[in-house]
Design a protein around this motif. Structure first.
Motif, PDB file in Angstrom:
ATOM      1  N   THR A  49      -4.462   2.641  -2.093  1.00  0.00           N
ATOM      2  CA  THR A  49      -4.052   4.046  -2.076  1.00  0.00           C
ATOM      3  C   THR A  49      -4.369   4.729  -0.755  1.00  0.00           C
ATOM      4  O   THR A  49      -3.841   5.802  -0.484  1.00  0.00           O
ATOM      5  CB  THR A  49      -4.748   4.822  -3.206  1.00  0.00           C
ATOM      6  OG1 THR A  49      -6.164   4.680  -3.057  1.00  0.00           O
ATOM      7  CG2 THR A  49      -4.314   4.282  -4.559  1.00  0.00           C
ATOM      8  N   ASP A  50      -5.232   4.139   0.067  1.00  0.00           N
ATOM      9  CA  ASP A  50      -5.571   4.739   1.361  1.00  0.00           C
ATOM     10  C   ASP A  50      -4.372   4.670   2.297  1.00  0.00           C
ATOM     11  O   ASP A  50      -3.417   3.934   2.079  1.00  0.00           O
ATOM     12  CB  ASP A  50      -6.758   4.025   1.998  1.00  0.00           C
ATOM     13  CG  ASP A  50      -8.029   4.227   1.194  1.00  0.00           C
ATOM     14  OD1 ASP A  50      -8.064   5.154   0.363  1.00  0.00           O
ATOM     15  OD2 ASP A  50      -8.980   3.458   1.397  1.00  0.00           O
ATOM     16  N   SER A  51      -4.440   5.424   3.392  1.00  0.00           N
ATOM     17  CA  SER A  51      -3.330   5.423   4.330  1.00  0.00           C
ATOM     18  C   SER A  51      -3.724   4.938   5.717  1.00  0.00           C
ATOM     19  O   SER A  51      -2.900   4.901   6.613  1.00  0.00           O
ATOM     20  CB  SER A  51      -2.735   6.824   4.433  1.00  0.00           C
ATOM     21  OG  SER A  51      -3.726   7.726   4.863  1.00  0.00           O
ATOM     22  N   PHE A  70      -1.329   2.295   9.585  1.00  0.00           N
ATOM     23  CA  PHE A  70      -1.326   3.469   8.720  1.00  0.00           C
ATOM     24  C   PHE A  70       0.025   3.573   8.042  1.00  0.00           C
ATOM     25  O   PHE A  70       1.029   3.078   8.528  1.00  0.00           O
ATOM     26  CB  PHE A  70      -1.694   4.751   9.471  1.00  0.00           C
ATOM     27  CG  PHE A  70      -0.716   5.168  10.526  1.00  0.00           C
ATOM     28  CD1 PHE A  70       0.281   6.081  10.242  1.00  0.00           C
ATOM     29  CD2 PHE A  70      -0.808   4.664  11.808  1.00  0.00           C
ATOM     30  CE1 PHE A  70       1.174   6.473  11.208  1.00  0.00           C
ATOM     31  CE2 PHE A  70       0.084   5.048  12.785  1.00  0.00           C
ATOM     32  CZ  PHE A  70       1.074   5.958  12.494  1.00  0.00           C
ATOM     33  N   LYS A  71      -0.004   4.184   6.875  1.00  0.00           N
ATOM     34  CA  LYS A  71       1.238   4.395   6.146  1.00  0.00           C
ATOM     35  C   LYS A  71       1.340   5.868   5.788  1.00  0.00           C
ATOM     36  O   LYS A  71       0.350   6.532   5.515  1.00  0.00           O
ATOM     37  CB  LYS A  71       1.316   3.505   4.906  1.00  0.00           C
ATOM     38  CG  LYS A  71       0.207   3.661   3.903  1.00  0.00           C
ATOM     39  CD  LYS A  71       0.370   2.655   2.777  1.00  0.00           C
ATOM     40  CE  LYS A  71      -0.767   2.752   1.798  1.00  0.00           C
ATOM     41  NZ  LYS A  71      -0.646   1.824   0.696  1.00  0.00           N
ATOM     42  N   THR A  72       2.581   6.350   5.815  1.00  0.00           N
ATOM     43  CA  THR A  72       2.816   7.753   5.506  1.00  0.00           C
ATOM     44  C   THR A  72       3.053   7.900   4.017  1.00  0.00           C
ATOM     45  O   THR A  72       3.558   6.991   3.359  1.00  0.00           O
ATOM     46  CB  THR A  72       4.025   8.288   6.287  1.00  0.00           C
ATOM     47  OG1 THR A  72       5.168   7.506   5.931  1.00  0.00           O
ATOM     48  CG2 THR A  72       3.799   8.200   7.776  1.00  0.00           C
ATOM     49  N   ASN A  73       2.693   9.031   3.490  1.00  0.00           N
ATOM     50  CA  ASN A  73       2.888   9.281   2.062  1.00  0.00           C
ATOM     51  C   ASN A  73       4.345   9.534   1.717  1.00  0.00           C
ATOM     52  O   ASN A  73       4.792   9.222   0.622  1.00  0.00           O
ATOM     53  CB  ASN A  73       2.036  10.473   1.611  1.00  0.00           C
ATOM     54  CG  ASN A  73       0.568  10.144   1.653  1.00  0.00           C
ATOM     55  OD1 ASN A  73       0.185   8.989   1.545  1.00  0.00           O
ATOM     56  ND2 ASN A  73      -0.252  11.158   1.825  1.00  0.00           N
ATOM     57  N   SER A  75       7.280   8.342   3.279  1.00  0.00           N
ATOM     58  CA  SER A  75       8.215   7.219   3.324  1.00  0.00           C
ATOM     59  C   SER A  75       7.599   5.897   2.895  1.00  0.00           C
ATOM     60  O   SER A  75       8.320   4.930   2.673  1.00  0.00           O
ATOM     61  CB  SER A  75       8.770   7.065   4.742  1.00  0.00           C
ATOM     62  OG  SER A  75       7.728   6.708   5.617  1.00  0.00           O
ATOM     63  N   ARG A  76       6.279   5.853   2.792  1.00  0.00           N
ATOM     64  CA  ARG A  76       5.549   4.630   2.407  1.00  0.00           C
ATOM     65  C   ARG A  76       5.798   3.481   3.384  1.00  0.00           C
ATOM     66  O   ARG A  76       5.654   2.330   3.042  1.00  0.00           O
ATOM     67  CB  ARG A  76       5.883   4.191   0.994  1.00  0.00           C
ATOM     68  CG  ARG A  76       5.675   5.241  -0.073  1.00  0.00           C
ATOM     69  CD  ARG A  76       4.261   5.697  -0.186  1.00  0.00           C
ATOM     70  NE  ARG A  76       3.429   4.655  -0.778  1.00  0.00           N
ATOM     71  CZ  ARG A  76       2.124   4.719  -0.835  1.00  0.00           C
ATOM     72  NH1 ARG A  76       1.501   5.765  -0.382  1.00  0.00           N
ATOM     73  NH2 ARG A  76       1.434   3.751  -1.371  1.00  0.00           N
ATOM     74  N   LYS A  77       6.220   3.787   4.614  1.00  0.00           N
ATOM     75  CA  LYS A  77       6.407   2.763   5.631  1.00  0.00           C
ATOM     76  C   LYS A  77       5.073   2.480   6.307  1.00  0.00           C
ATOM     77  O   LYS A  77       4.205   3.341   6.378  1.00  0.00           O
ATOM     78  CB  LYS A  77       7.414   3.220   6.684  1.00  0.00           C
ATOM     79  CG  LYS A  77       8.829   3.312   6.165  1.00  0.00           C
ATOM     80  CD  LYS A  77       9.765   3.699   7.285  1.00  0.00           C
ATOM     81  CE  LYS A  77      11.188   3.779   6.793  1.00  0.00           C
ATOM     82  NZ  LYS A  77      12.104   4.179   7.854  1.00  0.00           N
ATOM     83  N   LEU A  78       4.945   1.269   6.831  1.00  0.00           N
ATOM     84  CA  LEU A  78       3.742   0.872   7.555  1.00  0.00           C
ATOM     85  C   LEU A  78       3.986   0.974   9.051  1.00  0.00           C
ATOM     86  O   LEU A  78       5.037   0.593   9.553  1.00  0.00           O
ATOM     87  CB  LEU A  78       3.363  -0.568   7.205  1.00  0.00           C
ATOM     88  CG  LEU A  78       2.960  -0.831   5.765  1.00  0.00           C
ATOM     89  CD1 LEU A  78       2.729  -2.306   5.557  1.00  0.00           C
ATOM     90  CD2 LEU A  78       1.711  -0.054   5.420  1.00  0.00           C
ATOM     91  N   TYR A  79       2.992   1.479   9.756  1.00  0.00           N
ATOM     92  CA  TYR A  79       3.047   1.582  11.211  1.00  0.00           C
ATOM     93  C   TYR A  79       1.822   0.891  11.785  1.00  0.00           C
ATOM     94  O   TYR A  79       0.713   1.043  11.269  1.00  0.00           O
ATOM     95  CB  TYR A  79       3.080   3.042  11.662  1.00  0.00           C
ATOM     96  CG  TYR A  79       4.303   3.769  11.175  1.00  0.00           C
ATOM     97  CD1 TYR A  79       5.489   3.701  11.873  1.00  0.00           C
ATOM     98  CD2 TYR A  79       4.263   4.516  10.005  1.00  0.00           C
ATOM     99  CE1 TYR A  79       6.622   4.361  11.422  1.00  0.00           C
ATOM    100  CE2 TYR A  79       5.383   5.184   9.551  1.00  0.00           C
ATOM    101  CZ  TYR A  79       6.554   5.104  10.263  1.00  0.00           C
ATOM    102  OH  TYR A  79       7.658   5.756   9.818  1.00  0.00           O
ATOM    103  N   PHE A  80       2.019   0.139  12.846  1.00  0.00           N
ATOM    104  CA  PHE A  80       0.938  -0.589  13.493  1.00  0.00           C
ATOM    105  C   PHE A  80       0.738  -0.051  14.902  1.00  0.00           C
ATOM    106  O   PHE A  80       1.704   0.088  15.660  1.00  0.00           O
ATOM    107  CB  PHE A  80       1.262  -2.088  13.548  1.00  0.00           C
ATOM    108  CG  PHE A  80       0.242  -2.895  14.294  1.00  0.00           C
ATOM    109  CD1 PHE A  80      -1.017  -3.087  13.759  1.00  0.00           C
ATOM    110  CD2 PHE A  80       0.529  -3.444  15.524  1.00  0.00           C
ATOM    111  CE1 PHE A  80      -1.977  -3.826  14.449  1.00  0.00           C
ATOM    112  CE2 PHE A  80      -0.405  -4.187  16.203  1.00  0.00           C
ATOM    113  CZ  PHE A  80      -1.666  -4.377  15.672  1.00  0.00           C
ATOM    114  N   VAL A  81      -0.504   0.261  15.247  1.00  0.00           N
ATOM    115  CA  VAL A  81      -0.856   0.710  16.589  1.00  0.00           C
ATOM    116  C   VAL A  81      -1.804  -0.329  17.175  1.00  0.00           C
ATOM    117  O   VAL A  81      -2.912  -0.502  16.676  1.00  0.00           O
ATOM    118  CB  VAL A  81      -1.530   2.099  16.556  1.00  0.00           C
ATOM    119  CG1 VAL A  81      -1.897   2.540  17.959  1.00  0.00           C
ATOM    120  CG2 VAL A  81      -0.639   3.110  15.886  1.00  0.00           C
TER     121      VAL A  81
END
Length: 127
Positions: A49-51, A70-73, A75-81
């Motif tokens: 449930t964390d982002s 991190f994922k946004t609430n 769109s539920r997409k994942l982003y990698f930095v």
């Protein structure tokens, strides 16, 4: 892999919180099994449930930090930095804070500005 440990385990087995969480200290008898259970394969990230997560790579005998996920609430997409860009962001954030404090100096921030000036590299202060 990504690293995720629920807050209840962090507070009970890894960290010792004092004064309503204002003072944090790592426990002397850290439960390493609880910490090792926090490393999960990336396929299980949608069940959390964390982002915000830390991403690691396991290669041979080495575990190395790769960046943050991190994922946004919405769109539920994942982003990698990657860690290089994340470190650059932190460096530029420190420079912005230092420049802001120099633009609006107060006697209370004098000590912090001296410490920040010593820690920042001189070529980056001019940009």
């Amino acid at each position: 892999m990504f690293f995720h440990v629920p807050d209840s385990i962090v507070e009970s087995k890894l960290l010792h919180l004092k004064g309503r969480g204002k003072r944090i200290k790592i426990r002397e008898n850290v439960d390493l099994n609880a910490m090792a259970d926090g490393f999960l394969p990336i396929t299980e990230i949608h069940s959390c449930t964390d982002s915000f997560f830390q991403a690691y790579k396991w290669k041979g005998e080495h575990l190395s930090f790769q960046g943050i996920i991190f994922k946004t609430n919405s769109s539920r997409k994942l982003y990698f930095v990657p860690k290089k860009k994340y470190n650059r962001f932190l460096k530029h954030s420190a420079i912005v804070v230092y420049n802001y404090l120099n633009k609006y100096p107060t006697p209370e921030t004098l000590e912090f500005r001296k410490i920040a000036f010593e820690n920042l590299k001189h070529p980056y202060l001019n940009k």
